[in-house]
Scaffold this motif. Structure first.
Motif, PDB file in Angstrom:
ATOM      1  N   MET A  33      -3.653  -7.125  -8.076  1.00  0.00           N
ATOM      2  CA  MET A  33      -4.932  -6.305  -7.470  1.00  0.00           C
ATOM      3  C   MET A  33      -4.322  -5.968  -6.080  1.00  0.00           C
ATOM      4  O   MET A  33      -3.586  -6.447  -5.342  1.00  0.00           O
ATOM      5  N   MET A  34      -4.638  -4.506  -6.080  1.00  0.00           N
ATOM      6  CA  MET A  34      -3.993  -3.967  -4.816  1.00  0.00           C
ATOM      7  C   MET A  34      -5.043  -3.103  -4.278  1.00  0.00           C
ATOM      8  O   MET A  34      -5.896  -2.398  -4.678  1.00  0.00           O
ATOM      9  N   PHE A  35      -5.082  -3.047  -2.782  1.00  0.00           N
ATOM     10  CA  PHE A  35      -5.953  -2.129  -1.940  1.00  0.00           C
ATOM     11  C   PHE A  35      -4.847  -1.117  -1.299  1.00  0.00           C
ATOM     12  O   PHE A  35      -4.067  -1.594  -0.349  1.00  0.00           O
ATOM     13  N   ASP A  36      -5.134  -0.065  -1.734  1.00  0.00           N
ATOM     14  CA  ASP A  36      -4.078   0.983  -1.335  1.00  0.00           C
ATOM     15  C   ASP A  36      -4.461   1.355   0.170  1.00  0.00           C
ATOM     16  O   ASP A  36      -5.313   2.520   0.141  1.00  0.00           O
ATOM     17  N   ALA A  37      -3.491   0.890   1.005  1.00  0.00           N
ATOM     18  CA  ALA A  37      -4.094   1.119   2.617  1.00  0.00           C
ATOM     19  C   ALA A  37      -3.732   2.469   2.896  1.00  0.00           C
ATOM     20  O   ALA A  37      -4.184   3.065   4.064  1.00  0.00           O
ATOM     21  N   HIS A  38      -3.018   3.514   2.041  1.00  0.00           N
ATOM     22  CA  HIS A  38      -2.762   4.741   2.696  1.00  0.00           C
ATOM     23  C   HIS A  38      -2.242   5.669   1.675  1.00  0.00           C
ATOM     24  O   HIS A  38      -1.217   5.498   0.706  1.00  0.00           O
ATOM     25  N   VAL A  65       0.131  -3.145  10.276  1.00  0.00           N
ATOM     26  CA  VAL A  65       1.275  -2.203   9.981  1.00  0.00           C
ATOM     27  C   VAL A  65       1.363  -1.922   8.541  1.00  0.00           C
ATOM     28  O   VAL A  65       1.401  -2.643   7.691  1.00  0.00           O
ATOM     29  N   LYS A  66       1.484  -0.494   8.147  1.00  0.00           N
ATOM     30  CA  LYS A  66       1.387  -0.185   7.035  1.00  0.00           C
ATOM     31  C   LYS A  66       2.734  -0.272   6.114  1.00  0.00           C
ATOM     32  O   LYS A  66       3.768   0.359   6.688  1.00  0.00           O
ATOM     33  N   ALA A  67       2.863  -1.118   5.148  1.00  0.00           N
ATOM     34  CA  ALA A  67       4.101  -1.035   4.094  1.00  0.00           C
ATOM     35  C   ALA A  67       4.074  -0.170   3.321  1.00  0.00           C
ATOM     36  O   ALA A  67       3.701  -0.576   2.174  1.00  0.00           O
ATOM     37  N   ASP A  69      -0.116 -11.787   8.834  1.00  0.00           N
ATOM     38  CA  ASP A  69      -1.129 -10.993   8.462  1.00  0.00           C
ATOM     39  C   ASP A  69      -1.218  -9.701   8.882  1.00  0.00           C
ATOM     40  O   ASP A  69      -2.314  -9.047   8.980  1.00  0.00           O
ATOM     41  N   ALA A  70      -0.096  -9.088   9.328  1.00  0.00           N
ATOM     42  CA  ALA A  70      -0.077  -7.618   9.874  1.00  0.00           C
ATOM     43  C   ALA A  70       0.142  -6.566   8.725  1.00  0.00           C
ATOM     44  O   ALA A  70      -0.485  -5.589   8.923  1.00  0.00           O
ATOM     45  N   LEU A  71       0.816  -7.092   7.717  1.00  0.00           N
ATOM     46  CA  LEU A  71       1.258  -5.874   6.598  1.00  0.00           C
ATOM     47  C   LEU A  71       0.204  -5.382   5.716  1.00  0.00           C
ATOM     48  O   LEU A  71      -0.589  -6.408   5.458  1.00  0.00           O
ATOM     49  N   MET A  72       0.164  -4.187   5.499  1.00  0.00           N
ATOM     50  CA  MET A  72      -0.802  -3.786   4.504  1.00  0.00           C
ATOM     51  C   MET A  72      -0.233  -2.687   3.542  1.00  0.00           C
ATOM     52  O   MET A  72       0.256  -1.647   4.022  1.00  0.00           O
ATOM     53  N   LEU A  79      -0.731  -6.988  -0.306  1.00  0.00           N
ATOM     54  CA  LEU A  79      -1.020  -5.949  -1.356  1.00  0.00           C
ATOM     55  C   LEU A  79      -2.811  -5.886  -1.323  1.00  0.00           C
ATOM     56  O   LEU A  79      -3.209  -4.874  -1.762  1.00  0.00           O
ATOM     57  N   HIS A  80      -3.415  -6.880  -0.876  1.00  0.00           N
ATOM     58  CA  HIS A  80      -4.854  -6.774  -0.969  1.00  0.00           C
ATOM     59  C   HIS A  80      -5.634  -7.308   0.190  1.00  0.00           C
ATOM     60  O   HIS A  80      -6.549  -6.674   0.939  1.00  0.00           O
ATOM     61  N   ASP A  81      -5.528  -8.555   0.553  1.00  0.00           N
ATOM     62  CA  ASP A  81      -6.664  -9.394   1.217  1.00  0.00           C
ATOM     63  C   ASP A  81      -6.573  -8.734   2.705  1.00  0.00           C
ATOM     64  O   ASP A  81      -7.608  -8.596   3.325  1.00  0.00           O
ATOM     65  N   THR A  82      -5.578  -8.398   3.442  1.00  0.00           N
ATOM     66  CA  THR A  82      -5.399  -8.077   4.649  1.00  0.00           C
ATOM     67  C   THR A  82      -6.021  -6.589   4.945  1.00  0.00           C
ATOM     68  O   THR A  82      -7.102  -6.351   5.674  1.00  0.00           O
ATOM     69  N   ALA A  83      -5.886  -5.703   4.231  1.00  0.00           N
ATOM     70  CA  ALA A  83      -6.413  -4.446   4.168  1.00  0.00           C
ATOM     71  C   ALA A  83      -7.936  -4.277   3.709  1.00  0.00           C
ATOM     72  O   ALA A  83      -8.567  -3.633   4.325  1.00  0.00           O
ATOM     73  N   ALA A  84      -8.154  -5.017   2.836  1.00  0.00           N
ATOM     74  CA  ALA A  84      -9.379  -5.151   2.319  1.00  0.00           C
ATOM     75  C   ALA A  84     -10.556  -5.575   3.553  1.00  0.00           C
ATOM     76  O   ALA A  84     -11.591  -5.066   3.709  1.00  0.00           O
ATOM     77  N   ALA A  85     -10.080  -6.869   4.197  1.00  0.00           N
ATOM     78  CA  ALA A  85     -10.934  -7.205   5.183  1.00  0.00           C
ATOM     79  C   ALA A  85     -10.612  -6.275   6.270  1.00  0.00           C
ATOM     80  O   ALA A  85     -11.887  -5.843   7.088  1.00  0.00           O
ATOM     81  N   PHE A  86      -9.364  -5.615   6.871  1.00  0.00           N
ATOM     82  CA  PHE A  86      -9.659  -4.597   7.777  1.00  0.00           C
ATOM     83  C   PHE A  86     -10.446  -3.633   7.758  1.00  0.00           C
ATOM     84  O   PHE A  86     -10.929  -2.963   8.550  1.00  0.00           O
TER      85      PHE A  86
END
Length: 244
Positions: A1-6, A171-173, A196-199, A234-241
């Motif tokens: 499962m992925m949240f695509d941050a960019h 930080v976007k990975a 918890d920085a990487l998205m 892959l998901h949790d940090t960006a989905a929350a942010f």
């Protein structure tokens, strides 16, 4: 499962403007969906690209077409006053992007002031630049909600990226085909500085990159970070942010 941050969407219904002589090929929401089908993408951030100007309408349209867990990062515009920033937030925009590589409208001091005002309306700042150039302004940046694009871009910028991550920056990975550093080493260093920085993101359609996104880029994130940290990236940090 992925949240695509960019990633970007370039729909033929909306005109593009050449940036430094470059106009990207069309890349529709349907084409994006087809490309990421193997990755389990459940949401993401449609990000403004330099040839799209500052109008968020095409981005909001793309996000609606993709589904309820897709949000928008609009291009920052020095002409926006507080009323316009409030309208962006009311429309569902989550942040504003400062493209210091390709937009001569911004200096770092003017970016900092605009980002501060945007933050008063709940909009975070996304910064596309060589992170090394941000070093003299790290203290001011640490007071803002910011995202550093593409791992901070350079080896020289990696220490600054790590310091900002420790201070709370995301930080976007992504953009492994455009950076001037070793992505694996950068992922490891940033995760060590701030777990918890990487998205993670695809950067599709990878315009102007030396090589386009490959599914192996996601595999690299999983290999370097391990299962628990990879799930966050892959998901949790960006989905929350992104509140999606």
């Amino acid at each position: 499962m992925m949240f695509d941050a960019h990633f970007h969407v370039f729909d033929p219904a909306h005109a593009l403007v050449a940036n430094q002589g470059y106009v990207p090929a069309h890349f529709t929401a349907a084409q994006y969906r087809a490309r990421v089908a193997p990755l389990g993408v459940v949401g993401g951030a449609v990000v403004a690209a330099s040839p799209q100007g500052v109008d968020p309408a095409p981005l909001l349209e793309a996000a609606r077409a993709l589904g309820p867990r897709f949000v928008v990062v609009a291009a920052a515009d020095p002409a926006r006053d507080d009323r316009a920033l409030a309208a962006l937030a009311a429309a569902g925009v989550r942040g504003v992007r400062f493209n210091l590589y390709r937009d001569a409208a911004w200096t770092i001091p003017t970016m900092l002031e605009h980002a501060r005002r945007a933050g008063e309306h709940g909009l975070h700042a996304e910064i596309y630049t060589d992170a090394a150039t941000l070093a003299p302004h790290a203290e001011a940046l640490a007071r803002l909600r910011i995202v550093i694009d593409h791992l901070g871009m350079t080896e020289a910028g990696l220490p600054v990226t790590c310091d900002l991550a420790r201070a709370g920056a995301k930080v976007k990975a992504t953009g492994f085909g455009r950076v001037r550093l070793d992505p694996a080493a950068a992922l490891e260093a940033i995760a060590k500085a701030a777990p918890d920085a990487l998205m993670a993101a695809t950067d599709l359609p990878s315009m102007r990159a030396d090589r386009p996104f490959a599914d192996a880029d996601i595999a690299l994130i999983e290999t370097v970070l391990g299962p628990a940290l990879a799930r966050r990236a892959l998901h949790d940090t960006a989905a929350a942010f992104y509140r999606a």
